[in-house]
Design a protein around this motif. Structure first.
Motif, PDB file in Angstrom:
ATOM      1  N   PRO B   5     -32.400  29.126 -47.372  1.00  0.00           N
ATOM      2  CA  PRO B   5     -33.330  27.992 -47.295  1.00  0.00           C
ATOM      3  C   PRO B   5     -32.845  26.883 -48.227  1.00  0.00           C
ATOM      4  O   PRO B   5     -32.312  27.171 -49.304  1.00  0.00           O
ATOM      5  N   THR B   6     -33.015  25.626 -47.801  1.00  0.00           N
ATOM      6  CA  THR B   6     -32.528  24.523 -48.648  1.00  0.00           C
ATOM      7  C   THR B   6     -33.309  24.457 -49.952  1.00  0.00           C
ATOM      8  O   THR B   6     -32.736  24.222 -51.006  1.00  0.00           O
ATOM      9  N   THR B   7     -34.616  24.673 -49.862  1.00  0.00           N
ATOM     10  CA  THR B   7     -35.414  24.782 -51.091  1.00  0.00           C
ATOM     11  C   THR B   7     -36.434  25.897 -50.888  1.00  0.00           C
ATOM     12  O   THR B   7     -36.727  26.273 -49.759  1.00  0.00           O
ATOM     13  N   THR B   8     -36.936  26.420 -51.982  1.00  0.00           N
ATOM     14  CA  THR B   8     -38.016  27.392 -51.872  1.00  0.00           C
ATOM     15  C   THR B   8     -39.215  26.830 -52.621  1.00  0.00           C
ATOM     16  O   THR B   8     -39.057  26.080 -53.585  1.00  0.00           O
ATOM     17  N   GLU B   9     -40.437  27.178 -52.137  1.00  0.00           N
ATOM     18  CA  GLU B   9     -41.647  26.631 -52.758  1.00  0.00           C
ATOM     19  C   GLU B   9     -41.749  27.047 -54.212  1.00  0.00           C
ATOM     20  O   GLU B   9     -42.145  26.265 -55.073  1.00  0.00           O
ATOM     21  N   ARG B 102     -36.442  34.498 -49.195  1.00  0.00           N
ATOM     22  CA  ARG B 102     -37.725  34.000 -48.709  1.00  0.00           C
ATOM     23  C   ARG B 102     -37.965  32.554 -49.106  1.00  0.00           C
ATOM     24  O   ARG B 102     -37.740  32.186 -50.261  1.00  0.00           O
ATOM     25  N   GLU B 103     -38.423  31.765 -48.143  1.00  0.00           N
ATOM     26  CA  GLU B 103     -38.672  30.346 -48.408  1.00  0.00           C
ATOM     27  C   GLU B 103     -39.846  30.150 -49.345  1.00  0.00           C
ATOM     28  O   GLU B 103     -39.874  29.196 -50.121  1.00  0.00           O
ATOM     29  N   GLU B 104     -40.850  31.039 -49.268  1.00  0.00           N
ATOM     30  CA  GLU B 104     -42.070  30.794 -50.029  1.00  0.00           C
ATOM     31  C   GLU B 104     -41.902  31.070 -51.528  1.00  0.00           C
ATOM     32  O   GLU B 104     -42.499  30.392 -52.358  1.00  0.00           O
TER      33      GLU B 104
END
Lengths: 316, 250
Positions: B5-9, B102-104
């Motif tokens: 993922p480019t960024t994660t939350e 994981r993105e989150e």
């Protein structure tokens, strides 16, 4: 790194198979292939067998070989996935080539397309195999230009030595040209490997025990106590070490068997002729096979992984 | 997909304090205890009571000796588990997509149903965070106790990784390192928290807090003026003592 037999056999056998296919296609393109259906089908059959045996062997080291098909999905990021996709694509021109010879199709344009596709896709597959290793930053011995150069040249080399045997076996006109290709690639391969081993003497990873722990560099920080008394997966897989004196001997054996002896034998075959040339090229194939297996064993055994920095190594 | 993922939350991770870790291995033991019935269960042991035991552990504690100038060496206990890297190479090399980030929350996990056990991810990881389970034929790794930190049946204070909740010295901290105002980010900033092997370009999330400088002087550990005076400190000394000191110091 632990030298797994299945991976050593896979990279050498499929490499030789693709190399054989590449030279067969190249001589076909140049119109130097004898119009001999049996010969063509035997050569293509050997290439197919080597490639397939290698690919099947590569699945032998998997924990779940039955899921191997899933490895075709992540070609966007994974060189292993790309290699699988390329290997399957490379079968298409291989089968087409076999069909052309089997049916005796003489269409020059069709042969050119199929031969060209065979060469390109074989090279791409071998390149992807090499990149699986070359892309790993954790292993300095692989993360360099010699890896791709080596896999490509050793594939072409072992393929050329094989085709030399077949060409001499049937005493075809093009056997001198095939022998020249074998001698050239053997010479380049021999030099490349010597330069690689010289490179290994001085090459070191940018990581050392200092960067791994943040506590201080080699000499200042040492492992006092490991996390456990027995070995673990990481130490068995990544911590494989070969004694310096054994490595030196094996390098000499690999150079002699894989390169020097095949060169001598092929030169003898070119000048002697008759049944002696068949025998010479047969032995060239046998020695080269043993030598390249040794070379590949060393490729793994001599490679050091940075995780060893957490298990007592000061440098990797 | 094994594309990162480019960024994660969030960037959930650990801050490990090397200054106060006592090397008791309790974090490794509790990790094993929790995870052997958790997301990647079981953490198989082979021949556990025999002569050649081997097994899967997500957390291992190494002990280093660090030599310092003008001092004896010091012992530093060094717990090591997955660093949940932002640019995790173990994820991108995976040919099946079983390995993912994981993105989150940025946690790196393995899907045991699609892992083919090719071991390439363990070759790509510089930190030795991944261990192959021979009996299951799949790769296993630290999940940051994903089945504990979000577990609403547990009391809120228990919703931290097993290694963190069990540490008797309080050497392990868990939180969002992507949020500069989080407790762990502030702690790391205050103590000079660092990443392991930054030159491998994996951008690890976990931070290590360096051992504090050794306390060599009596005053460093709160000695009184009287004690310090005995050690050549003239603070509070009499006139004669000062004179003698001046003569002798020539």
């Amino acid at each position: 790194m632990h030298p797994a037999k299945s991976v050593i056999f896979f990279t050498t056998a499929s490499g030789a198979g693709y190399g054989l296919l590449i030279w067969f296609a190249l001589f076909g393109l140049l119109n130097r292939m004898p119009l001999d259906r049996d010969f063509a089908l035997v050569v293509l059959g050997v290439a197919f067998t080597l490639v397939t045996a290698g690919l099947l062997s590569s699945t032998a080291h998997l924990g779940h070989p039955e899921r191997a098909w899933r490895a075709l999905s992540q070609w966007k990021t994974s060189w292993l996935s790309r290699e699988g996709v390329a290997a399957i694509l490379a079968y298409l021109p291989m089968f087409a080539y076999g069909y052309i010879w089997f049916m005796g199709i003489q269409d020059r344009n069709l042969v050119a397309v199929v031969a060209g596709a065979s060469i390109v896709l074989s090279l791409v597959t071998v390149y992807c195999t090499a990149m699986i290793y070359a892309s790993l930053k954790t292993i300095r011995a692989w993360h360099n230009g010699y890896t791709v150069g080596g896999y490509l040249i050793f594939s072409l080399m072992t393929g050329a030595v094989l085709l030399t045997f077949f060409a001499h076996l049937r005493q075809y006109d093009m056997r001198d040209e095939v022998s020249a290709a074998a001698l050239l690639t053997l010479g380049v391969g021999l030099f490349l490997k010597q330069f690689y081993w010289r490179f290994l003497q001085t090459a070191s990873s940018p990581s050392d025990i200092g960067t791994a722990t943040g506590l201080g560099g080699p000499g200042k920080t040492t492992l006092l106590e490991g996390p456990h008394t027995e070995s673990n997966y990481l130490m068995d897989e990544m911590g494989f070490r070969i004694a310096r004196k054994h490595a030196d001997k094996l390098r000499v054996y690999a150079s002699m068997l894989g390169f020097v002896l095949p060169i001598v034998l092929i030169v003898m075959a070119v000048f002697l002729g008759g049944w002696v040339e068949i025998l010479c090229t047969l032995f060239a194939v046998a020695f080269c096979a043993v030598g390249i297996l040794l070379e590949r064993w060393l490729f793994f055994a001599e490679a050091r992984h940075v995780v060893t920095l957490y298990y007592g190594a000061a440098r990797a | 997909m094994t594309s990162l993922p480019t960024t994660t939350e969030k960037k959930l991770g650990l801050v490990i304090d090397l200054d106060i870790c006592v090397g008791c291995h309790a974090c490794a033991v509790n990790c094993k205890e929790w995870n052997t019935s958790g997301h990647s269960a079981p953490l198989t042991d082979k021949d556990p009571y025999g002569g050649d035991p081997a097994g899967v552990w997500f957390n291992r504690i190494h002990t280093f000796e660090v030599r310092e100038e003008n001092s004896n060496g010091r012992t530093v206990h060094f717990p090591k588990s997955c660093l949940h890297c932002e640019a995790a190479p173990c994820v991108t090399v995976c040919p099946t997509g079983a390995s993912y980030k994981r993105e989150e929350d940025g946690i790196v996990l393995v899907n045991a149903d699609t892992c083919i056990g090719c071991k390439l991810c363990s070759w790509a990881c510089p930190y030795g965070a991944r261990e192959y389970d021979d009996s299951a034929g799949v790769m296993k790794k630290c999940t940051l106790c994903i089945d504990k930190i979000y577990n609403e049946t547990l009391r809120p204070e228990s919703r931290v990784p097993a290694c963190v909740s069990t540490c008797p010295a309080g050497a392990r901290h868990f939180g969002d390192l992507g949020d500069p105002d989080s407790e762990v980010s502030k702690l790391s900033a205050a103590r000079g928290g660092y990443a392991l092997m930054p030159e491998q370009d994996c951008k690890p999330v976990n931070r290590y807090l360096p051992p504090r400088p050794r306390k060599k002087e009596a005053a460093d550990i709160g000695a009184s003026a009287e004690v310090r005076a005995k050690d050549g400190n003239l603070e509070g000394a009499g006139l004669l003592a000062r004179l003698v000191d001046r003569v002798l110091s020539r």
